[in-house]
Design a protein around this motif. Structure first.
Motif, short mmCIF file in Angstrom:
data_model
loop_
_atom_site.label_atom_id
_atom_site.label_comp_id
_atom_site.label_asym_id
_atom_site.label_seq_id
_atom_site.Cartn_x
_atom_site.Cartn_y
_atom_site.Cartn_z
N TRP B 490 -1.25 -2.44 12.67
CA TRP B 490 -1.20 -1.83 14.00
C TRP B 490 -0.66 -2.84 14.99
O TRP B 490 -1.32 -3.83 15.32
N ASP B 516 -4.88 -5.87 -1.91
CA ASP B 516 -6.16 -6.36 -2.44
C ASP B 516 -6.59 -7.64 -1.76
O ASP B 516 -7.77 -7.89 -1.54
N GLU B 517 -5.59 -8.47 -1.45
CA GLU B 517 -5.92 -9.84 -1.09
C GLU B 517 -6.64 -9.94 0.25
O GLU B 517 -7.62 -10.65 0.39
N SER B 549 -1.72 -0.03 -4.69
CA SER B 549 -0.57 -0.64 -5.36
C SER B 549 -1.06 -1.80 -6.20
O SER B 549 -0.98 -2.96 -5.79
N PRO B 550 -1.56 -1.50 -7.41
CA PRO B 550 -2.15 -2.58 -8.22
C PRO B 550 -1.15 -3.68 -8.57
O PRO B 550 -1.54 -4.81 -8.82
N TYR B 551 0.15 -3.33 -8.61
CA TYR B 551 1.13 -4.36 -8.98
C TYR B 551 1.80 -4.97 -7.76
O TYR B 551 2.89 -5.53 -7.87
N ARG B 552 1.18 -4.84 -6.59
CA ARG B 552 1.65 -5.47 -5.37
C ARG B 552 3.03 -5.01 -4.93
O ARG B 552 3.73 -5.70 -4.21
N ASN B 593 10.56 -10.57 5.06
CA ASN B 593 10.86 -10.15 3.69
C ASN B 593 11.87 -9.02 3.61
O ASN B 593 12.18 -8.55 2.54
#
Lengths: 623, 623
Positions: B490, B516-517, B549-552, B593
């Motif tokens: 936000w 996750d992090e 998104s388990p695979y980032r 990025n």
């Protein structure tokens, strides 16, 4: 299964991170190769400096090695404490940053980052150099071999934390075991022969003395020998890679590495005097490395000799692995504090910090290319970074203990203080001794890197200041935007763009550039093709604006019109709808004038704060 | 006044085109430099082939030159007629295309385009070669000089049609005048001395004969001498550059060029026999060009000699100008028929076809770089293209007259028929004589270029087929699009994107990737910051969709969601609103990025026919 899966392994889910952690058995090859390989070049570097003294020089090998071992023990005890105090990793950067301030932390980080990049280039190039001196026919392929090893290291490390541990375990332990056998066997022989053993293969006779003994020469020998200490910090930078219990396992790994390294250094220093082994002139006929001479003198040049030499070459090549383990982790910790681009802190497909590995590979690959795979001239730059980091780390620990009320903090402060003074003095010696040989470059590069990191942080702060807004949405003036559609001719792409434009807003301005050369048909078709159907649906007809362009500009008149519209309507947002033909192949780009892309780029560059760009793609069917 | 205005001149309005047109005085330097400079190397090339015959060889100089002059007259008469029949320009391409079909036209165009690119490289390199043989100290700067002259030619031509005519008028007419003086003076001397004039500076003695006379040698000499004919087609390609009355002025220009060229060729051929002047071995000590020997023998090596030689060097350097006049015009005519990218037909800021000039400069610059500024090896490739174009042009005119009912068409058909046979035979001779020396390359390149042009045309046709639609707008299903907004956190960029999204449609899906992090705060803030204010304004609250998104991955889940949405709503268009931070400097790109750009690129690539992309820029204030 794609080729990327084959090369790097399937992606790992974030929750698989725990299973990726390692113990001491894998930790030694991952974090220890830099330190252990030092045994192969540290003593050799000191003995090479002593070469002009002839046989007399050998007498100083043992005392110099002892001083280095003492220094090593001090640094070891410091890093043992750092591991416990900062289990989040980041080593010298974290310690200095937390206890001495951001400047000191960044200085340590810059020193370490430079050290690691150099370590990759120098390590690989030294390994390939050793390989070539064994197999001279490989000489023309020096650079190719260096780059191949670099690529191999990068790929293995990109495959995950555990992979290099498994891959490099065998050469590491064979190297240590072989050299230990040589040391013990040699010591045994020396004792049996009351200190005068008979070498199996006699080493070349040391040359006659060419120079008188001087303190300066001894200092230079010591400074060169100190390269043996690089790599001791490695474990402290990567503590989070260890499995639970993290701190004891990381400490045990460090202890194993240091015990092995001290064993090797002491063994070499103890054997060269009775065996009368000195360095030979590097780069000249008859050159033989000290470790090769020692092994030959103790065990003869049989099968065991060749196994040992092979393991030395492998370990030299792989010593760069420590950089791959640590450089990304140091960058990650620094990036988390905002001093480096934040993508350094993002985990890649195999949960390693892949961006740091790419950057490390690119930088060290550039160095290898620049120096054609022969990086001898970079060696003097090498120890400066390491000792700067050592000193800052120790100083940080002194400050840490001073603040601490823990039992024994006073004694620990003393140990770290002595370590700090020792490593600081060594840093001074290395800087002075190697200043003209290239260390001055480090003195230039470090401040640049420091300024870069501070600028990165400043920029991120600026962005945060300008964009952060912990307040709810303001929706007072939500009205449909004014829509602008530049059209060249009436075709399906135009129709699609116009349909979309009418679905976004009732107010649509269609811009058409009048071209002198051909008479354009769009204005004549406008009423029948666009206005009439819109009015039939109850919509106001889109307004056609024909712009004259005497200088054949197409993009400029559109930009001007949009700018005027923005000024006339200070409370509206303006959506520029750009129809764009998407070609199935990139090379078709030459067949078009890319006006849509130019228009979009210029609209974005001009800082029109209330303009948004709507791309309406039209796909050509693949042929 | 910008630097671009200074370099290329202010932009010219489209209606200034008439004032840019030229007459014969400027036409000769613009279109004639290639043809006229041929006088400097054509006879020399023939005499060099005759070198092994010694003095005997000189006897054949006059007959060979006469055959070439007859051929030249035939080609001239053909192009005179072409100018009148096709005043739109495009020369051989237009004639062949209209009368023999598209294939023949493209063959002529390909031959001409290759010829013109080679002409730039070879012309500049020959001029610089002549300069260096006069001032050997310039030798190390060969490539630099070549590229500098190329840049100068490109800039002068980009400044407009008239500019090269003014700039190159002086050297052109000085060159012609000087050589005419030499010819007339020499002829006068020869007559006075009854055919045995005494040379002022005696030329080097021709070498002793090394080879016997053979028909093959004479054929090769003729083929080499034919390079003197290149450039005759130039005027026919650029007829629209002349002012009214167009056809008579263009014809007069061609006539002036041909008369001058024939005068020079005949003069040289007539003088070399009595003065006993042969070629000297090129690239060896004692080399002196034929024109230098003739001038020296007739007028001595005084001031006049140096003026003449300087003008020859200048004209050689500038002979490349003909390519700059014609290559863009040929490309333009071909592009208008759809066989080349259409931007070749667009006029630049000074009303010239600038794109063609850029392409010509790039291609010939690449050739100069590739050959280091010494393009001797390209000379054999040179005449093939020109004679192929001549033959096709004459054949086209034969077909033209056959169809014509005009008075005298039969006679003209005969002239062009003889010309066609002559140039076709010459083409065969040149091809055979120079095949192994490099002409085979042309035989390979021409079909490639042909296929490329056909592919371009096919592609444009395909686009037209897929996009043309002479039918009114269909507006049956105009409803507001579904809007998707991917948000990371936000902040002001998110708020701006959301405000715009709500102004486009009541149905807004906000996508948020759960990381996750760090625990993300967006879902907690959602009701207070977004839903509540929207509901207060009577809008349905935007829907927050949290994607795991388990695979980032960040972009992939968004793409998948959009794809599913598209499948669920087969009748709606979907607008993906992408907030994008616009940095004031390009190098800040490393600090981000670039996810917005990647997302937009992948959305466009995936062929989602109903998806449009809305870019919402957020501008950082310049620091």
């Amino acid at each position: 299964m794609s080729w990327l899966d084959l090369l790097l392994g399937r992606p790992l889910a974030s929750d698989a991170e725990r299973q990726q952690r390692i113990g001491p058995a894998a930790g030694v090859p991952i974090f220890g190769l830099d330190a252990l390989s030092s045994a192969a070049y540290g003593p050799e570097a000191a003995l090479t400096v002593l070469l002009p003294l002839g046989v007399t020089g050998l007498r100083f090998a043992l005392p110099i090695s002892l001083v280095i071992i003492v220094l090593l023990l001090l640094v070891y005890s410091s890093y043992r404490q750092t591991i416990a105090a900062y289990p989040g990793g980041g080593g010298a950067y974290t310690v200095a940053h937390q206890n001495l301030g951001a400047g000191a932390g960044l200085l340590a980080a810059a020193a370490l980052m430079i050290d690691y990049v150099l370590n990759v280039a120098v390590g690989i190039s030294a390994g390939v150099g050793a390989l070539i001196s064994a197999l001279p026919s490989l000489q023309p392929h020096t650079l190719g071999l260096c780059l191949a090893i670099l690529a191999l290291l990068a790929i293995i490390n990109l495959r995950g934390v555990r992979e290099p541990g498994l891959a490099f375990m065998a050469p590491t332990y064979v190297f240590v075991a072989c050299l230990m056998v040589v040391m013990v066997w040699g010591a045994f022989k020396a004792l049996l022969a009351s200190g005068h053993p008979h070498p199996v293969v006699p080493p070349p006779r040391p040359p006659d003395p060419r120079e008188a003994l001087s303190v300066w020469l001894l200092i230079k020998a010591f400074a060169s020998g100190c390269t043996a200490m690089t790599g001791v910090e490695a474990v402290s930078n990567g503590v989070p890679a260890f499995r639970e219990p993290v701190v004891p396992l990381a400490r045990r790994t460090l202890t194993v590495i240091i015990v092995m390294l001290i064993g090797l250094l002491a063994g070499i220093a103890f054997l060269v005097v009775p065996l009368q082994i000195g360095a030979t002139e590097p780069g000249q006929a008859g050159y033989e490395s000290v470790l090769s001479q020692v092994t030959g003198a103790v065990a003869g040049k049989g099968l065991f000799y060749y196994v040992t030499i092979t393991s030395i070459v492998l370990v030299l090549c792989l010593s760069a692995n420590t950089s791959f383990a640590d450089f990304p982790r140091v960058c990650r910790v620094v990036a988390q504090d905002g001093y480096l681009p934040y993508w350094f802190a993002m985990r890649g497909r195999r949960l390693v910090y892949a961006s740091g590995m790419y950057v490390l590979t690119a930088l060290s690959g550039a160095l290898l290319l620049l120096f054609g795979g022969v990086t001898d001239r970079l060696i003097p730059l090498f120890a400066v970074g390491a000792f700067l980091a050592f000193t800052l780390s120790q100083a940080g620990m002194v400050a840490h203990w001073r603040k601490s009320a823990e039992h024994g903090a006073g004694f620990r402060q003393l140990v770290n203080g002595i370590g700090m003074i020792g490593t600081c003095l060594t840093l001074g010696v290395v800087l002075v001794a190697k200043f003209t040989a290239g260390a001055w470059l480090i003195v230039l590069v470090i401040p640049c890197l420091l300024m870069l990191m501070l600028a990165v942080r400043r920029h991120y702060r600026q962005i945060a200041k300008e964009t952060l807004s912990p307040a709810p949405l303001e929706l007072a003036q939500v009205s449909a935007p004014l829509v602008v559609v530049p059209l060249e001719q009436w075709d399906r792409t135009a129709k699609k763009a116009l349909q979309l434009a009418l679905s976004l807003s009732p107010e649509v301005h269609v811009l058409h550039i009048a071209s002198d050369e051909e008479c354009s048909t769009l204005p004549k078709q406008w009423h029948e093709f666009a206005e009439a159907p819109a009015q039939q649906c109850g919509l106001p007809g889109p307004k056609l604006v024909v712009l004259q362009s005497p200088y054949r500009m197409v993009v400029t008149p559109i930009l001007q019109y949009v700018q005027e519209l923005e000024q006339q309507h200070p409370d509206r947002s303006i959506a520029v709808v750009v129809p764009e033909l998407i070609e199935p192949h990139w090379y078709y780009a030459f067949l078009h004038n890319q006006r849509a892309k130019v228009l979009k780029a210029l609209l974005l560059l001009r800082e029109h704060h209330r303009i948004v760009i709507v791309t309406v793609p039209w796909y050509l069917e693949s042929e």
